[in-house]
Design a protein around this motif. Structure first.
Motif, short mmCIF file in Angstrom:
data_model
loop_
_atom_site.label_atom_id
_atom_site.label_comp_id
_atom_site.label_asym_id
_atom_site.label_seq_id
_atom_site.Cartn_x
_atom_site.Cartn_y
_atom_site.Cartn_z
N GLY A 37 8.82 -32.86 22.21
CA GLY A 37 9.16 -32.60 23.65
C GLY A 37 10.49 -33.50 23.90
O GLY A 37 11.26 -32.92 24.62
N THR A 38 10.67 -34.64 23.60
CA THR A 38 11.90 -35.33 23.69
C THR A 38 13.16 -34.72 23.34
O THR A 38 14.16 -34.51 24.00
CB THR A 38 11.70 -36.75 23.59
OG1 THR A 38 10.51 -37.28 24.34
CG2 THR A 38 13.06 -37.80 24.00
N VAL A 39 13.14 -34.18 22.04
CA VAL A 39 14.23 -33.78 21.19
C VAL A 39 14.47 -32.50 21.80
O VAL A 39 15.62 -32.17 22.24
CB VAL A 39 13.66 -33.83 19.76
CG1 VAL A 39 14.82 -32.98 19.03
CG2 VAL A 39 13.61 -35.21 19.22
N ILE A 40 13.37 -31.68 22.27
CA ILE A 40 13.88 -30.13 22.52
C ILE A 40 14.34 -30.42 24.07
O ILE A 40 15.24 -29.55 24.32
CB ILE A 40 12.40 -29.47 22.54
CG1 ILE A 40 11.99 -29.19 21.01
CG2 ILE A 40 12.67 -28.22 23.52
CD1 ILE A 40 10.81 -28.44 20.99
N GLY A 41 13.80 -31.36 24.65
CA GLY A 41 14.21 -31.57 26.02
C GLY A 41 15.85 -31.89 26.25
O GLY A 41 16.64 -31.66 27.02
N MET A 42 16.12 -32.76 25.32
CA MET A 42 17.49 -33.24 25.16
C MET A 42 18.31 -32.46 24.76
O MET A 42 19.56 -32.17 25.19
CB MET A 42 17.58 -34.61 23.99
CG MET A 42 18.82 -34.98 23.99
SD MET A 42 18.80 -36.52 22.97
CE MET A 42 20.68 -36.87 22.96
N ALA A 43 17.81 -31.43 23.63
CA ALA A 43 18.74 -30.39 23.27
C ALA A 43 19.01 -29.17 24.57
O ALA A 43 20.21 -28.89 24.40
CB ALA A 43 17.94 -29.49 22.05
N ILE A 44 17.95 -28.98 24.95
CA ILE A 44 18.20 -27.96 26.47
C ILE A 44 19.16 -28.42 27.35
O ILE A 44 19.93 -28.10 27.77
CB ILE A 44 16.89 -27.50 26.97
CG1 ILE A 44 16.08 -26.68 25.79
CG2 ILE A 44 17.13 -26.78 28.02
CD1 ILE A 44 14.76 -26.47 26.24
N GLY A 45 19.03 -29.79 27.60
CA GLY A 45 19.96 -30.62 28.58
C GLY A 45 21.26 -30.63 28.06
O GLY A 45 22.02 -30.38 28.90
N THR A 46 21.44 -30.74 27.02
CA THR A 46 22.87 -30.88 26.25
C THR A 46 23.46 -29.45 26.13
O THR A 46 24.58 -29.50 26.58
CB THR A 46 22.76 -31.42 24.77
OG1 THR A 46 22.27 -32.76 24.86
CG2 THR A 46 24.23 -31.53 24.39
N VAL A 47 22.64 -28.35 25.73
CA VAL A 47 23.21 -27.02 26.08
C VAL A 47 23.74 -26.95 27.58
O VAL A 47 24.62 -26.41 27.82
CB VAL A 47 22.10 -26.20 25.42
CG1 VAL A 47 22.90 -24.59 25.91
CG2 VAL A 47 21.81 -26.29 24.31
N ILE A 48 22.77 -27.11 28.52
CA ILE A 48 23.29 -26.83 29.86
C ILE A 48 24.43 -27.64 30.34
O ILE A 48 25.50 -27.36 30.74
CB ILE A 48 21.91 -27.10 30.69
CG1 ILE A 48 20.86 -26.22 30.60
CG2 ILE A 48 22.51 -27.02 32.11
CD1 ILE A 48 19.87 -26.59 31.31
N ALA A 49 24.51 -28.97 29.77
CA ALA A 49 25.63 -29.64 30.09
C ALA A 49 27.10 -29.16 29.66
O ALA A 49 28.06 -29.14 29.97
CB ALA A 49 25.41 -31.12 29.60
N VAL A 50 26.90 -28.60 28.36
CA VAL A 50 28.20 -28.25 27.62
C VAL A 50 28.56 -26.96 28.40
O VAL A 50 29.66 -26.72 28.50
CB VAL A 50 27.86 -28.12 26.05
CG1 VAL A 50 28.93 -27.03 25.40
CG2 VAL A 50 27.71 -29.19 25.24
N VAL A 51 27.63 -26.14 28.81
CA VAL A 51 27.99 -24.85 29.42
C VAL A 51 28.81 -25.27 30.76
O VAL A 51 29.76 -24.63 30.94
CB VAL A 51 26.78 -24.13 29.66
CG1 VAL A 51 27.12 -22.90 30.71
CG2 VAL A 51 26.20 -23.44 28.34
N ILE A 52 28.34 -26.29 31.41
CA ILE A 52 29.15 -26.59 32.72
C ILE A 52 30.29 -27.17 32.38
O ILE A 52 31.28 -26.91 33.10
CB ILE A 52 28.02 -27.64 33.41
CG1 ILE A 52 26.71 -26.95 33.96
CG2 ILE A 52 28.86 -28.25 34.28
CD1 ILE A 52 25.68 -28.01 34.42
N TRP A 53 30.32 -28.11 31.17
CA TRP A 53 31.71 -28.49 30.94
C TRP A 53 32.73 -27.41 30.49
O TRP A 53 33.85 -27.42 30.82
CB TRP A 53 31.32 -29.41 29.82
CG TRP A 53 32.64 -29.96 29.22
CD1 TRP A 53 33.60 -30.90 29.51
CD2 TRP A 53 33.41 -29.63 27.82
NE1 TRP A 53 34.84 -31.13 28.89
CE2 TRP A 53 34.58 -30.53 27.59
CE3 TRP A 53 32.97 -28.83 26.63
CZ2 TRP A 53 35.32 -30.30 26.67
CZ3 TRP A 53 33.65 -28.78 25.62
CH2 TRP A 53 35.07 -29.39 25.50
#
Length: 60
Positions: A37-53
């Motif tokens: 769950g932690t790894v998947i949550g981090m992956a999803i959060g990172t994807v959202i952060a990259v899209v915002i960037w």
């Protein structure tokens, strides 16, 4: 002093990485898989952060 002045505030997406970690860990504990769950949550959060960037870079 050849910089152009841009008064638009920069967008920040790092909060989504933190929220992804937190929410992923909570959901992972609920399904007896806290590490996954932690790894998947981090992956999803990172994807959202990259899209915002990327959106912020295109805006400038």
């Amino acid at each position: 002093m050849s910089e152009t002045e841009n008064n638009q505030p920069r967008l920040a997406g790092g909060i989504f990485i933190a929220f992804g970690l937190l929410i992923g860990a909570i959901v992972g504990v609920a399904v007896d898989q806290p590490s996954a769950g932690t790894v998947i949550g981090m992956a999803i959060g990172t994807v959202i952060a990259v899209v915002i960037w990327i959106m912020d870079r295109k805006r400038r």
